[in-house]
Motif scaffolding. Structure first.
Motif, mmCIF file in Angstrom:
data_model
loop_
_atom_site.group_PDB
_atom_site.id
_atom_site.type_symbol
_atom_site.label_atom_id
_atom_site.label_comp_id
_atom_site.label_asym_id
_atom_site.label_seq_id
_atom_site.Cartn_x
_atom_site.Cartn_y
_atom_site.Cartn_z
ATOM 1 N N ARG A 2 -1.593 -7.520 7.683
ATOM 2 C CA ARG A 2 -2.245 -6.202 8.221
ATOM 3 C C ARG A 2 -3.021 -5.683 9.677
ATOM 4 O O ARG A 2 -3.566 -6.091 10.693
ATOM 5 C CB ARG A 2 -3.885 -6.236 7.990
ATOM 6 C CG ARG A 2 -4.188 -5.977 6.535
ATOM 7 C CD ARG A 2 -5.318 -5.401 5.977
ATOM 8 N NE ARG A 2 -5.705 -5.385 4.602
ATOM 9 C CZ ARG A 2 -6.767 -4.949 4.055
ATOM 10 N NH1 ARG A 2 -7.997 -4.680 4.180
ATOM 11 N NH2 ARG A 2 -6.696 -4.049 2.558
ATOM 12 N N TYR A 7 -2.574 -1.286 10.223
ATOM 13 C CA TYR A 7 -4.306 -0.377 10.451
ATOM 14 C C TYR A 7 -4.169 1.473 10.821
ATOM 15 O O TYR A 7 -4.886 2.254 10.691
ATOM 16 C CB TYR A 7 -5.020 -1.166 11.304
ATOM 17 C CG TYR A 7 -6.664 -0.880 11.877
ATOM 18 C CD1 TYR A 7 -7.181 -1.057 11.563
ATOM 19 C CD2 TYR A 7 -6.287 -0.022 13.509
ATOM 20 C CE1 TYR A 7 -9.006 -0.621 11.632
ATOM 21 C CE2 TYR A 7 -8.064 -0.409 13.325
ATOM 22 C CZ TYR A 7 -8.821 0.044 12.965
ATOM 23 O OH TYR A 7 -10.623 0.199 13.391
ATOM 24 N N GLU A 10 -2.895 3.390 8.175
ATOM 25 C CA GLU A 10 -4.361 3.295 7.018
ATOM 26 C C GLU A 10 -5.648 4.292 7.521
ATOM 27 O O GLU A 10 -6.325 4.847 6.428
ATOM 28 C CB GLU A 10 -4.156 1.838 6.473
ATOM 29 C CG GLU A 10 -2.781 1.649 5.358
ATOM 30 C CD GLU A 10 -2.705 0.718 5.041
ATOM 31 O OE1 GLU A 10 -3.967 -0.025 5.116
ATOM 32 O OE2 GLU A 10 -2.181 -0.249 4.423
ATOM 33 N N GLU A 11 -6.173 3.775 8.468
ATOM 34 C CA GLU A 11 -7.356 3.834 9.155
ATOM 35 C C GLU A 11 -7.249 4.449 10.044
ATOM 36 O O GLU A 11 -8.373 5.331 9.775
ATOM 37 C CB GLU A 11 -8.064 2.380 9.722
ATOM 38 C CG GLU A 11 -7.553 1.845 8.143
ATOM 39 C CD GLU A 11 -8.986 1.347 7.068
ATOM 40 O OE1 GLU A 11 -10.503 2.358 7.139
ATOM 41 O OE2 GLU A 11 -8.613 1.098 6.370
#
Length: 295
Positions: A2, A7, A10-11
């Motif tokens: 990750r 990150y 995705e976040e």
């Protein structure tokens, strides 16, 4: 693994795209045009506008809201896609210097918060100049800004995160002045201002995230506008002090709180001024725009 790029994808990006889409839609952009800017489908834009997206933790979402506001303002203002992409890329990686994002990322990736801050190298000095130049052009184009330039003229400064001395700070050489009633400035340079650059460096010792400042005139109308715009400010008085004493007096105010602006009452031979602070120059311009909208 990750990594920061995973990150971000995705976040962070889904929420950020949603907030930019909302801002552009409020500004009158059609969904197809929003989709083109964001590089997603019109169906995804429709989903975002319906509120169907995951919200990150509060501290992270507030930081992303600020990025979305900056990016949206550039798009609405007609900036090129290249300028928007450069700003967005820098902002996303700058987030890894913040406590909120590092805390969230460390939990997401299973690494320490200390490692988070070491994963992304600082941007080169040229990136600082580019960003200040974009913000300066937006500032000079604001209707009514000329009325905020004080007798001593304005300066606009921006420091990289690792700035330690005035020469590390970019600013406007010769200050922002008036030419035939219109604001005018030369391109930013490093080492162009001792006072303003010193002020940024001193403030960063207390509030490392506040890396940009602009001075404007003081007046009762400006003070009322600060209040109406919801900007947090406090007062100091630097009359009779040397330049470095004045710098330290203004910076000391940040030991108690984080302020949007400092009102310097001046004194004998010292013009009263207002210093507008922000994490970056585009945030400072956004605050000036809010002032002008309520004045």
């Amino acid at each position: 693994m990750r990594t920061p790029s995973v990150y971000i994808a995705e976040e962070l990006m889904p929420y950020l795209r949603a907030k930019i889409a909302e801002a552009l839609y409020r500004a009158g952009f059609r969904q197809a045009r929003i989709a083109s800017y964001l590089g997603i489908t019109q169906a995804m834009v429709s989903k975002y506008l319906a509120g169907k997206y995951r919200v990150p933790p509060e501290g992270v979402s507030k930081l992303l809201d600020a990025v979305a506001e900056e990016v949206s303002r550039l798009i609405i203002g007609g900036s090129s896609k290249e300028e928007v992409l450069l700003l967005l890329s820098r902002r996303l990686y700058e987030l890894f210097t913040t406590e909120e994002v590092c805390r969230h990322y460390s939990s997401y990736a299973g690494v320490s918060e200390g490692l988070c801050r070491e994963l992304v190298p600082p941007f080169p000095r040229s990136a600082v100049l580019d960003e200040l130049d974009v913000a300066l052009r937006e500032l000079l184009s604001l209707e009514g800004f000329s009325s905020l330039i004080p007798e001593v003229r304005s300066n606009f400064a921006y420091a990289p995160a690792n700035a330690r001395r005035p020469d590390d700070v970019a600013a406007v050489p010769g200050r922002i002045t008036l030419v035939k009633g219109r604001p005018y400035a030369l391109p930013p340079e490093f080492g162009a201002s001792v006072f303003t650059a010193s002020l940024v460096v001193e403030v960063m010792k207390r509030r490392p995230s506040l890396r940009s400042v602009l001075n404007i005139r003081y007046g009762e109308d400006v003070e009322r506008a600060l209040e109406r715009a919801g900007l947090k400010f406090t007062r100091v008085r630097t009359g009779g002090l040397s330049e470095m004493e004045a710098v330290k007096t203004i910076a000391k105010a940040f030991e108690s709180a984080e302020w949007d602006a400092i009102v310097d009452g001046g004194g004998k031979g010292v013009e009263p001024l207002v210093y507008i602070f922000g994490r970056n120059p585009l945030e400072v311009v956004g605050k000036v725009k809010r002032l002008l909208e309520v004045m």
